[in-house]
Design an enzyme around this catalytic site. Structure first.
Site, PDB file in Angstrom:
ATOM      1  CE  LYS A  41      47.366 -33.351  15.135  1.00 21.57           C
ATOM      2  NZ  LYS A  41      47.099 -34.561  15.949  1.00 21.57           N
ATOM      3  CE1 TYR A 260      47.017  -1.940  30.228  1.00 19.86           C
ATOM      4  CE2 TYR A 260      47.666  -3.918  29.038  1.00 19.86           C
ATOM      5  CZ  TYR A 260      47.040  -2.681  29.067  1.00 19.86           C
ATOM      6  OH  TYR A 260      46.449  -2.199  27.931  1.00 19.86           O
TER       7      TYR A 260
HETATM    8  C1  LIG Z   1      48.256 -35.247  16.133  1.00 20.87           C
HETATM    9  C2  LIG Z   1      48.344 -36.727  15.979  1.00 20.87           C
HETATM   10  C3  LIG Z   1      49.515 -37.321  15.466  1.00 20.87           C
HETATM   11  C4  LIG Z   1      50.799 -36.556  15.274  1.00 20.87           C
HETATM   12  O1  LIG Z   1      51.376 -36.375  16.546  1.00 20.87           O
HETATM   13  P1  LIG Z   1      52.801 -35.692  16.763  1.00 20.87           P
HETATM   14  O2  LIG Z   1      53.086 -35.871  18.197  1.00 20.87           O
HETATM   15  O3  LIG Z   1      52.633 -34.265  16.365  1.00 20.87           O
HETATM   16  O4  LIG Z   1      53.764 -36.397  15.882  1.00 20.87           O
HETATM   17  C5  LIG Z   1      49.499 -38.676  15.190  1.00 20.87           C
HETATM   18  N1  LIG Z   1      48.388 -39.422  15.436  1.00 20.87           N
HETATM   19  C6  LIG Z   1      47.270 -38.890  15.979  1.00 20.87           C
HETATM   20  C7  LIG Z   1      46.104 -39.764  16.251  1.00 20.87           C
HETATM   21  C8  LIG Z   1      47.214 -37.532  16.270  1.00 20.87           C
HETATM   22  O5  LIG Z   1      46.107 -37.008  16.809  1.00 20.87           O
END
Ligand SMILES: *Cc1c(COP(=O)(O)O)cnc(C)c1O
Length: 374
Positions: A41, A260
């Site tokens: 993702k 800044y």
């Molecule tokens: C993002 C996600 C993962 C992967 O998690 P990591 O900690 O990056 O391994 C797995 N399952 C769900 C439901 C997620 O939202």
């Protein structure tokens, strides 16, 4: 190693696709006989799904998780044969966009199950679906009451359930009693779904041992070199190095301020390097340092630390290089992430986590892909 990049490149992300593949293989080996999926993702956590997904397919990965239908559409073009799950599930009226790329929604509420089951009945087909059950995270997922309601309405009979999953809240802290409680709740929920594949663990959960593996694990962060667990090390190595160019080096007299709001003042004659990356590029503004601030905010020149001084601005940071030898010069590259500046270390210095840092690295960085250790 300094790769060959265009002279105008201000910042550079070097991404080792061979290491991503090796990390996936190491995790698969660790959890065998369970299967190992890959979570890709958010554009493969910002590293470029268009390059990461083919590398994982070549390594043998057959199951991918994305968050959205749009991500699924891209993933499908890169992994034509793979099993593809959408973690955000089914938005109202969105089933066609999932069918169009043969992606399977992870249904995560009674409403979603109802909508998908009624579409399936209309079409007189048992659509493949995943189901997320809540075991204590209280984010996505059906409660035991929701499951009972779906059963009494015969909703699951209208579907072809191919995966039942849940997600752990505190897997990064191995001794947290919440892990065992969620494991137990998940096992109880599975009794309703005999014979359906089950998945509970992401990157940290899979380090908790075989009882957490079930049929399929779903790592994301660890594939990209992340070590989120506070107690256990994943058998993975770093994947990404982030560097940015020195635009100029200047001398600052004692008492002069830098940046800044003049939050940092030189107490002695200082040399300051101006580096071409700022908060637009995903360097949190919280990495800013004032004069007396001992926080762990620094970049590397080779193995030499150069503390960030003053405010992180949109396009630039300023670092102190007074004692760096050989002298830093215009055009040199500073390491922002890589080596001892792990995702965790920089995330911690910024008051956040490596996940957030990684997924926010900006589009101005030139992405340079290498095929290192396989
Ligand atoms: C993002 C996600 C993962 C992967 O998690 P990591 O900690 O990056 O391994 C797995 N399952 C769900 C439901 C997620 O939202």
């Amino acid at each position: 190693m300094t790769p060959i990049v265009p002279a105008s490149t201000t910042g550079l992300m070097t991404i080792d696709l061979g290491r991503i593949a090796a990390n996936w293989r190491a995790l698969r080996h660790l959890v065998s006989p369970a299967a190992c999926a890959a979570v890709v993702k958010a554009d493969a956590y910002g590293l470029g799904a268009d390059r990461v997904i083919p590398a994982l397919v070549a390594a043998g990965c057959k199951t991918f998780f994305v968050a959205t239908a749009k991500e699924a559409a891209l993933a499908r073009t890169l992994a034509p044969e793979a099993e593809l799950f959408v973690l955000d599930g089914l938005l109202p009226g969105s089933a066609q966009s999932l069918f169009a790329c043969c992606a399977t929604p992870i249904l995560a509420s009674l409403d979603e199950v109802r909508e998908f089951a009624s579409l399936a009945r209309e079409a007189d087909t048992k659509f493949a679906a995943g189901l997320q059950v809540d075991t204590g995270l209280n984010r996505l997922g059906l409660s035991p009451d929701d499951i009972a309601a779906a059963l009494s309405d015969g909703l699951f009979e209208a579907l072809n359930l191919v995966l039942v999953m849940s997600h752990l809240a505190s897997a990064d802290v191995a001794e947290d009693p919440k892990n065992a409680a969620q494991l137990e709740a998940f096992q109880a929920a599975l009794k309703t779904f005999p014979g359906v594949r089950a998945s509970l663990a992401a990157s940290d959960g899979l380090l908790l041992g075989a009882p957490f593996h079930f049929d399929l694990v779903r790592p994301g962060y660890a594939l990209y070199g992340g070590q989120a667990s506070t107690a256990r090390r994943a058998p993975v190595s770093d994947v990404v190095k982030v560097e940015a160019r020195v635009l100029q080096v200047r001398d600052v007299a004692p008492g002069e301020s830098v940046g800044y709001s003049a939050t940092w003042r030189a107490t002695s004659a200082s040399r300051i390097a101006i580096i071409a990356a700022g908060y637009e590029d995903g360097l949190p503004r919280a990495l800013s340092r004032t004069t007396d601030d001992a926080s762990d905010s620094y970049v590397l020149f080779g193995s030499i630390r150069a503390p960030i001084v003053g405010r992180v601005s949109m396009d630039l940071i300023t670092v102190e290089v007074t004692d760096v030898s050989p002298a830093i010069r215009r055009g040199d590259l500073a390491t922002l992430i890589g080596g001892e500046r792990t995702l965790e270390a920089v995330g911690h210095a910024a008051g956040t986590i490596g996940y957030e840092l990684l997924t926010r690295l900006g589009s101005r960085f030139h992405r340079h892909y290498i095929e290192g250790t396989r």
